[in-house]
Every structure is written in C-alpha cells, then in structure tokens.
Design a protein around this motif. Sequence first.
Motif, mmCIF file in Angstrom:
data_model
loop_
_atom_site.group_PDB
_atom_site.id
_atom_site.type_symbol
_atom_site.label_atom_id
_atom_site.label_comp_id
_atom_site.label_asym_id
_atom_site.label_seq_id
_atom_site.Cartn_x
_atom_site.Cartn_y
_atom_site.Cartn_z
ATOM 1 N N GLN A 28 -5.137 14.477 -0.508
ATOM 2 C CA GLN A 28 -6.332 15.046 -0.876
ATOM 3 C C GLN A 28 -8.065 14.160 -1.141
ATOM 4 O OE1 GLN A 28 -7.014 17.976 -4.491
ATOM 5 N NE2 GLN A 28 -4.735 18.868 -4.040
ATOM 6 N N LEU A 29 -7.584 13.041 -0.753
ATOM 7 C CA LEU A 29 -8.704 11.833 -0.599
ATOM 8 C C LEU A 29 -10.087 11.651 0.264
ATOM 9 C CD1 LEU A 29 -6.826 8.322 -1.917
ATOM 10 C CD2 LEU A 29 -8.400 10.157 -3.280
ATOM 11 N N ALA A 30 -9.179 12.768 1.607
ATOM 12 C CA ALA A 30 -10.288 12.639 2.312
ATOM 13 C C ALA A 30 -11.011 14.152 2.185
ATOM 14 C CB ALA A 30 -9.152 12.989 3.602
ATOM 15 N N GLY A 31 -12.104 14.529 2.993
ATOM 16 C CA GLY A 31 -13.026 15.482 2.897
ATOM 17 C C GLY A 31 -12.516 16.898 2.841
ATOM 18 N N PRO A 32 -13.260 17.846 2.806
ATOM 19 C CA PRO A 32 -12.351 19.198 2.777
ATOM 20 C C PRO A 32 -11.265 19.055 4.263
ATOM 21 C CG PRO A 32 -14.583 19.061 2.875
ATOM 22 C CD PRO A 32 -13.976 17.982 2.855
ATOM 23 N N ALA A 46 -11.719 5.139 -7.587
ATOM 24 C CA ALA A 46 -11.138 5.163 -9.732
ATOM 25 C C ALA A 46 -10.152 6.404 -9.814
ATOM 26 C CB ALA A 46 -12.113 6.934 -10.007
ATOM 27 N N VAL A 47 -9.069 7.074 -8.832
ATOM 28 C CA VAL A 47 -8.575 7.740 -9.233
ATOM 29 C C VAL A 47 -7.216 6.854 -8.634
ATOM 30 C CG1 VAL A 47 -7.620 9.130 -6.881
ATOM 31 C CG2 VAL A 47 -7.021 10.217 -8.847
ATOM 32 N N LEU A 48 -7.012 6.024 -7.658
ATOM 33 C CA LEU A 48 -6.314 4.902 -7.055
ATOM 34 C C LEU A 48 -5.394 4.197 -8.029
ATOM 35 C CD1 LEU A 48 -6.635 5.327 -3.661
ATOM 36 C CD2 LEU A 48 -5.048 5.965 -4.160
ATOM 37 N N ARG A 49 -6.542 3.704 -8.864
ATOM 38 C CA ARG A 49 -6.725 2.734 -9.569
ATOM 39 C C ARG A 49 -5.778 3.456 -11.140
ATOM 40 N NH1 ARG A 49 -12.594 -0.635 -8.428
ATOM 41 N NH2 ARG A 49 -11.952 -1.698 -6.604
ATOM 42 N N GLU A 50 -6.419 4.043 -11.472
ATOM 43 C CA GLU A 50 -5.835 4.947 -12.379
ATOM 44 C C GLU A 50 -4.339 5.051 -12.156
ATOM 45 O OE1 GLU A 50 -5.963 6.145 -16.296
ATOM 46 O OE2 GLU A 50 -7.111 4.993 -15.054
ATOM 47 N N LEU A 78 -7.322 -1.273 -3.719
ATOM 48 C CA LEU A 78 -5.840 -1.564 -4.371
ATOM 49 C C LEU A 78 -5.778 -3.315 -3.743
ATOM 50 C CD1 LEU A 78 -3.505 1.115 -4.628
ATOM 51 C CD2 LEU A 78 -5.019 0.845 -6.084
ATOM 52 N N ALA A 79 -6.216 -3.436 -2.361
ATOM 53 C CA ALA A 79 -5.752 -4.572 -1.727
ATOM 54 C C ALA A 79 -6.414 -6.081 -3.068
ATOM 55 C CB ALA A 79 -5.965 -4.744 -0.376
ATOM 56 N N PRO A 80 -5.574 -6.620 -2.802
ATOM 57 C CA PRO A 80 -4.639 -7.333 -3.140
ATOM 58 C C PRO A 80 -3.265 -6.153 -4.031
ATOM 59 C CG PRO A 80 -5.374 -8.726 -4.136
ATOM 60 C CD PRO A 80 -6.300 -8.051 -3.998
ATOM 61 N N TYR A 81 -2.195 -5.949 -2.974
ATOM 62 C CA TYR A 81 -1.393 -4.891 -3.205
ATOM 63 C C TYR A 81 -0.509 -5.403 -4.218
ATOM 64 C CZ TYR A 81 -3.121 -1.850 0.251
ATOM 65 O OH TYR A 81 -4.150 -1.672 1.484
ATOM 66 N N PRO A 82 -0.440 -4.662 -5.988
ATOM 67 C CA PRO A 82 1.043 -4.811 -6.557
ATOM 68 C C PRO A 82 2.395 -5.003 -6.096
ATOM 69 C CG PRO A 82 -0.852 -2.519 -7.584
ATOM 70 C CD PRO A 82 -1.028 -3.626 -6.123
ATOM 71 N N ASP A 83 3.315 -6.059 -6.581
ATOM 72 C CA ASP A 83 4.498 -6.094 -5.644
ATOM 73 C C ASP A 83 4.946 -5.446 -5.640
ATOM 74 O OD1 ASP A 83 3.720 -8.547 -5.545
ATOM 75 O OD2 ASP A 83 3.885 -9.827 -6.927
ATOM 76 N N SER A 260 -8.148 14.309 -6.074
ATOM 77 C CA SER A 260 -8.983 13.596 -6.200
ATOM 78 C C SER A 260 -10.048 12.661 -7.960
ATOM 79 C CB SER A 260 -10.313 13.701 -5.421
ATOM 80 O OG SER A 260 -11.020 15.009 -5.419
ATOM 81 N N SER A 261 -9.326 13.447 -8.711
ATOM 82 C CA SER A 261 -10.010 13.982 -10.067
ATOM 83 C C SER A 261 -8.828 12.613 -11.225
ATOM 84 C CB SER A 261 -9.857 15.087 -10.504
ATOM 85 O OG SER A 261 -9.490 15.145 -12.130
ATOM 86 N N VAL A 262 -9.466 11.719 -11.662
ATOM 87 C CA VAL A 262 -8.757 11.010 -12.702
ATOM 88 C C VAL A 262 -7.909 12.053 -13.273
ATOM 89 C CG1 VAL A 262 -9.019 9.407 -14.921
ATOM 90 C CG2 VAL A 262 -9.851 8.976 -12.965
#
Length: 290
Positions: A28-32, A46-50, A78-83, A260-262
């Motif tokens: 859902q991060l892409a468009g319609p 923001a939603v990825l980081r959350e 997210l890069a550099p990605y968490p281990d 796509s919503s926190v």
Amino acid sequence: MKSTELGGTFTLSGTGITLNRMGYGAMQLAGPHVFGPPKDHDAAVAVLREAINRGVNHIDTSDFYGPHVTNRIIREALAPYPDDLTIVTKIGAVRGDDASWNPAMSTDELERAVDENLANLGRDTIDVVNLRIMFGEGPTEGSIEKPLNALTRMQRDGRVRHIGLSNVTPAQVAEGRTITDIVCVQNLYNLAHRHDDSMIDELAADGIAYVPFFPLGGFSPLQSNALSGVAKELGASPLQVALAWLLQRSPNILLIPGTSSVAHLKENLAAASLDLPENACAQLDAIRSK
C-alpha cells in the motif's frame, strides 16, 4: 514493542531467522492499484520508520509494486538497515503500462527481477525471495521445476539467501520441497477462505512459515456482519479481530498487514495483543465461504 506484543516469534526452519509474527506489508505504499508513486511520500517513509520503531522485523515487498516504488521508499526510509530486519520480496510478475499484472517466469525475467530488487533495495543479497507462480489468477496446477531451478541458481551465487513460494497448490509446495528448502508459503487465506487449512498444519509441523495475504478481504455482507458482531463485543475493529484470529489459528502464521497510515499501523499491531475468548472463536470459525 516486545515480541510478545507482536504475536510472539517464529523461527524459519533451518535459517536461524527469528521473526516477530506481526510484520508489515509494503504494497500500500505505492499509488492507487499498487501503481505509480504514493499520494503522500513523507507519510510512506514515516509508516516504515514507525513499524521498525515498534519492533517489526519482517517487511514484505516486491519490485513490481509501483513498479520499483516501494523498494525505493524502503531504502530511503530504513537504510542502513537494522541487523535484525528480514526483507522478503517476490518475483514472477511484471506490470504493464496499463497497471496490469503479467507473468514473468522465464529464467531471464527472474534474473532481472532479482537484480532489480537488489538494486532498488540497496542490498547485496535478499533475505527471502518468494517465487510467485503465475499460471492462473489463483493457484493453478503445473510444474514449478524450471523457474524454481533458476531461483536456486541465484541462491547458490549469493544473491538470494532463502526461498519461499507464493500462489501455489499443495502439489507445487511438495514439488518445490524436493528441489530446495522452502522456508515460507504465501497464499490467500482468511476467515472466509480456508482452502489451505491442511497445508498450514503440515507446514507448521515442519517449521515452515505460512504468510496469508489479503487477510480480511472476501466477505459477503452476512459474513461481514458476523465478524462485525464479534468485533463489537470485544471493543475492537473487524480487521483487528480477523488478524487476531489468524495469529491464534496456527503458530507458523506470520502476518503482513499493510497500510500507508501510522494510525492504521498502530491499530494493526495492537491486534496482536487481542485475546479471542472461546465463544468468539466459535463464532469466527463458523465464517467460511461456500
């Protein structure tokens, strides 16, 4: 959030990878229609980081989302990605200019797909690649030996760490397991659509994850009313109840609800803490498409 607040953990057999059972799906991060850029790029980041901040360590994506859109956003966010982050992608399809979903399972197409995933994610290897079988709209019988052999060659050269299957029949899973180790299966499954019940139990016995997609969709109004009734009794949303039911269904089920919503992300993750009493489970178990 602790792993117990994300549905506990599951270790993929033979991999050493332990995942919190509540993950995140990037579609859902892409468009319609999963095509083009998102309406709000900053919200997607923001939603990825959350999700990561709340303990999610399993992200499901594909370079045909967009195409290329979600993987580039994941890299930016997210890069550099968490281990401890496991990124799972899928190959086997491409998008047409009209946003159509088209099979792409030749050796050359699969090679290109893996390389594009690597480039757009900014990684040297992909943790798990799911081979999506595109013989028909849903799981359709046919040998998967040729495309799976192509993927195992990429595993041997280091571009792919582990292999899963998507949109497959039980016979194809069995065939795949004679060719290479399969660490997960991703198919349509939810309260109403339970064609894979036996498969889920067989995979659980062997430590193989089952990852349902579209976990809520496909209900008739009557079935939706039944789900809504249970949700009202528990003071939760229907989606939360549907997700909680999946987590209680089997310990090898991993969830990848997308948003796509926190705010919606927080609601999805909270479903992992929802305990379904016996009477609620009985009502939910009665929901099934004919």
